[in-house]
Motif scaffolding. Structure first.
Motif, PDB file in Angstrom:
ATOM      1  N   LEU A  75      15.398  -4.619 -16.062  1.00  0.00           N
ATOM      2  CA  LEU A  75      14.144  -5.166 -16.588  1.00  0.00           C
ATOM      3  C   LEU A  75      14.369  -6.265 -17.618  1.00  0.00           C
ATOM      4  O   LEU A  75      13.805  -7.358 -17.516  1.00  0.00           O
ATOM      5  CB  LEU A  75      13.308  -4.040 -17.202  1.00  0.00           C
ATOM      6  N   ALA A  76      15.222  -6.002 -18.628  1.00  0.00           N
ATOM      7  CA  ALA A  76      15.395  -6.966 -19.719  1.00  0.00           C
ATOM      8  C   ALA A  76      15.967  -8.281 -19.217  1.00  0.00           C
ATOM      9  O   ALA A  76      15.556  -9.361 -19.654  1.00  0.00           O
ATOM     10  CB  ALA A  76      16.299  -6.370 -20.798  1.00  0.00           C
ATOM     11  N   LEU A  77      16.920  -8.220 -18.299  1.00  0.00           N
ATOM     12  CA  LEU A  77      17.538  -9.443 -17.789  1.00  0.00           C
ATOM     13  C   LEU A  77      16.628 -10.135 -16.786  1.00  0.00           C
ATOM     14  O   LEU A  77      16.595 -11.372 -16.730  1.00  0.00           O
ATOM     15  CB  LEU A  77      18.889  -9.126 -17.157  1.00  0.00           C
ATOM     16  N   ALA A  78      15.900  -9.363 -15.996  1.00  0.00           N
ATOM     17  CA  ALA A  78      14.968  -9.962 -15.036  1.00  0.00           C
ATOM     18  C   ALA A  78      13.926 -10.803 -15.760  1.00  0.00           C
ATOM     19  O   ALA A  78      13.518 -11.867 -15.274  1.00  0.00           O
ATOM     20  CB  ALA A  78      14.299  -8.870 -14.209  1.00  0.00           C
ATOM     21  N   ASP A  79      13.502 -10.347 -16.925  1.00  0.00           N
ATOM     22  CA  ASP A  79      12.511 -11.090 -17.702  1.00  0.00           C
ATOM     23  C   ASP A  79      13.055 -12.453 -18.111  1.00  0.00           C
ATOM     24  O   ASP A  79      12.359 -13.468 -18.005  1.00  0.00           O
ATOM     25  CB  ASP A  79      12.115 -10.279 -18.936  1.00  0.00           C
ATOM     26  N   LEU A  80      14.309 -12.493 -18.558  1.00  0.00           N
ATOM     27  CA  LEU A  80      14.909 -13.763 -18.959  1.00  0.00           C
ATOM     28  C   LEU A  80      15.169 -14.665 -17.759  1.00  0.00           C
ATOM     29  O   LEU A  80      15.135 -15.897 -17.873  1.00  0.00           O
ATOM     30  CB  LEU A  80      16.213 -13.520 -19.710  1.00  0.00           C
ATOM     31  N   PRO A  85      11.693  -7.305 -11.752  1.00  0.00           N
ATOM     32  CA  PRO A  85      12.696  -6.265 -12.018  1.00  0.00           C
ATOM     33  C   PRO A  85      13.180  -5.644 -10.707  1.00  0.00           C
ATOM     34  O   PRO A  85      12.389  -5.384  -9.801  1.00  0.00           O
ATOM     35  CB  PRO A  85      11.932  -5.239 -12.862  1.00  0.00           C
ATOM     36  N   GLY A  86      14.467  -5.454 -10.594  1.00  0.00           N
ATOM     37  CA  GLY A  86      15.029  -4.919  -9.363  1.00  0.00           C
ATOM     38  C   GLY A  86      15.318  -5.972  -8.325  1.00  0.00           C
ATOM     39  O   GLY A  86      15.816  -5.652  -7.232  1.00  0.00           O
ATOM     40  N   GLY A  87      15.019  -7.248  -8.647  1.00  0.00           N
ATOM     41  CA  GLY A  87      15.322  -8.322  -7.709  1.00  0.00           C
ATOM     42  C   GLY A  87      16.819  -8.419  -7.465  1.00  0.00           C
ATOM     43  O   GLY A  87      17.618  -8.155  -8.357  1.00  0.00           O
ATOM     44  N   PRO A  88      17.237  -8.805  -6.251  1.00  0.00           N
ATOM     45  CA  PRO A  88      18.663  -8.845  -5.944  1.00  0.00           C
ATOM     46  C   PRO A  88      19.388  -9.982  -6.676  1.00  0.00           C
ATOM     47  O   PRO A  88      18.887 -11.105  -6.747  1.00  0.00           O
ATOM     48  CB  PRO A  88      18.694  -9.058  -4.431  1.00  0.00           C
TER      49      PRO A  88
END
Length: 208
Positions: A75-80, A85-88
């Protein structure tokens, strides 16, 4: 006084910031005016031949050959990265050393699959950094970088990999690579021992 008591006292002094241990020299009372023994410039620079290199000029080597794995973006990295979230994502992760092992850092890289659509890396993993920057520049022509820095206590496996004594924090650096429009292309995490180290950053003054 028993050895466990001495060790506990030393750990408490270090945790309070009143003492520091210098590799190969021993433990010293920490002066509020002392300078760290190591300053590492942060950032990425581009050489005249087009290669991207770390600003610190150090030659970092991986403890093991870096291998790309497919993971789901937390989640935290997907936001940046501005992806769900959970994207490959393609991920490189491992321990790096420099100066014959004296310096150590944990380095992880995340590249969203969506960045690589319709590119030659759509069906194969892109190379690890710093070669990754050249590959991304071939896709978007111009790269920009933003770094986020904070301190925190390491997880047990991080403390072991970095050979950190009790009470020593890590510097957690997140670097986001962006294109000329500000779209995130990749994200890197660095965990660096936080004792006897400072990081330096150039500050550019913008103007019209």
């Amino acid at each position: 006084m028993t050895r466990p008591t001495v060790r506990q006292g030393i750990a408490e002094l270090r945790a309070a910031g009143l003492a520091e241990v210098m590799m190969g020299r021993g433990m010293f009372v920490r002066s509020p005016h002392s300078r760290p023994s190591l300053t590492r410039p942060r950032g990425v620079r581009r050489e005249p031949d087009g290669r991207y290199v770390e600003a610190d000029g150090l030659r970092w080597e991986s403890a093991e050959e870096p291998t790309a794995t497919r993971t789901d973006a937390p989640l935290a990295l997907a936001d940046l990265l501005r992806i769900p979230p959970g994207g490959p994502v393609y991920t490189y992760s491992g321990l790096e050393t420099a100066e014959r092992g004296r310096l150590r850092q944990l380095h992880s890289t995340y590249v969203p699959f969506s960045v690589l659509l319709d590119a030659k890396y759509e069906s194969e993993a892109p190379p690890p950094a710093p070669y990754l920057y050249t590959a991304l520049a071939e896709l978007v022509h111009e790269l920009h970088f933003t770094e986020y820095l904070r301190t925190r206590m390491p997880l047990p496996d991080q403390a072991q990999a970095l050979r950190l004594p009790d009470g020593v924090p890590v510097l957690h650096v997140i670097r986001v690579t962006l294109d000329q429009s500000g779209k995130p292309l990749a994200l890197e995490q660095f965990h660096v021992p936080g004792d006897d180290l400072e990081l330096s950053y150039p500050l550019d003054v913008g103007g019209r």
